[in-house]
Write a protein that holds these residues in place. Structure first.
Motif, mmCIF file in Angstrom:
data_model
loop_
_atom_site.group_PDB
_atom_site.id
_atom_site.type_symbol
_atom_site.label_atom_id
_atom_site.label_comp_id
_atom_site.label_asym_id
_atom_site.label_seq_id
_atom_site.Cartn_x
_atom_site.Cartn_y
_atom_site.Cartn_z
ATOM 1 N N LEU A 1 0.828 -1.155 0.018
ATOM 2 C CA LEU A 1 0.028 0.119 0.035
ATOM 3 C C LEU A 1 0.987 1.277 -0.061
ATOM 4 O O LEU A 1 0.535 2.107 -0.746
ATOM 5 N N VAL A 2 1.903 1.368 0.841
ATOM 6 C CA VAL A 2 2.801 2.446 0.896
ATOM 7 C C VAL A 2 3.465 2.551 -0.557
ATOM 8 O O VAL A 2 3.536 3.711 -0.986
ATOM 9 N N LEU A 3 3.948 1.557 -1.092
ATOM 10 C CA LEU A 3 4.586 1.754 -2.624
ATOM 11 C C LEU A 3 3.439 2.279 -3.400
ATOM 12 O O LEU A 3 3.621 3.082 -4.503
ATOM 13 N N GLU A 4 1.947 1.831 -3.358
ATOM 14 C CA GLU A 4 1.328 2.075 -4.390
ATOM 15 C C GLU A 4 0.720 3.682 -4.267
ATOM 16 O O GLU A 4 0.563 4.613 -5.169
ATOM 17 N N LEU A 5 0.904 4.063 -2.800
ATOM 18 C CA LEU A 5 0.672 5.385 -2.641
ATOM 19 C C LEU A 5 1.729 6.485 -2.940
ATOM 20 O O LEU A 5 1.464 7.548 -3.507
ATOM 21 N N ALA A 6 2.981 5.917 -3.018
ATOM 22 C CA ALA A 6 4.188 6.470 -3.285
ATOM 23 C C ALA A 6 4.044 6.886 -4.979
ATOM 24 O O ALA A 6 4.489 7.830 -5.571
ATOM 25 N N LYS A 7 3.594 5.863 -5.702
ATOM 26 C CA LYS A 7 3.498 6.045 -7.261
ATOM 27 C C LYS A 7 2.252 6.806 -7.414
ATOM 28 O O LYS A 7 2.763 7.731 -8.249
ATOM 29 N N GLU B 1 1.706 9.662 -5.793
ATOM 30 C CA GLU B 1 2.256 10.906 -5.303
ATOM 31 C C GLU B 1 3.425 11.215 -6.445
ATOM 32 O O GLU B 1 3.301 12.450 -6.910
ATOM 33 N N ASP B 2 3.952 10.277 -7.007
ATOM 34 C CA ASP B 2 4.782 10.602 -7.978
ATOM 35 C C ASP B 2 4.191 11.074 -9.297
ATOM 36 O O ASP B 2 4.731 11.997 -10.060
ATOM 37 N N ALA B 3 2.963 10.707 -9.377
ATOM 38 C CA ALA B 3 2.008 11.190 -10.666
ATOM 39 C C ALA B 3 1.847 12.401 -10.595
ATOM 40 O O ALA B 3 1.320 13.134 -11.651
ATOM 41 N N LEU B 4 1.768 13.102 -9.357
ATOM 42 C CA LEU B 4 1.227 14.439 -9.181
ATOM 43 C C LEU B 4 2.267 15.348 -9.430
ATOM 44 O O LEU B 4 1.931 16.551 -9.654
ATOM 45 N N LEU B 5 3.589 14.964 -9.343
ATOM 46 C CA LEU B 5 4.672 16.012 -9.889
ATOM 47 C C LEU B 5 5.173 15.683 -11.280
ATOM 48 O O LEU B 5 5.364 14.694 -11.443
#
Length: 71
Positions: A25-31, A33-37
């Motif tokens: 889940l943490v890795l999915e959330l990080a992905k 977040e990366d899409a927002l930048l």
């Protein structure tokens, strides 16, 4: 599958499996977040440096608070 259906299943998992789920889940959330930048984009970041108006207002509030506490 809804969260309501998923929670009882998660509750019955072993500690190791729960940790794996957390990592996933943490890795999915990080992905996400990366899409927002966007690469090469400029983002404004507010800083208190050189914010003289904010410093003045804070000084006023501290004076008021000091006067209230001494009364």
């Amino acid at each position: 599958m809804t969260v309501t259906e998923l929670l009882p299943t998660l509750k019955n998992l072993s500690r190791a499996d729960k940790l794996r789920i957390m990592q996933f889940l943490v890795l999915e959330l990080a992905k996400e977040e990366d899409a927002l930048l966007q690469p090469g984009a400029t983002y404004t970041v507010w800083s208190p440096y050189n914010s003289h108006e904010a410093a003045h207002k804070l000084a006023e509030l501290l004076k008021e608070d000091k006067g209230t506490n001494n009364a």
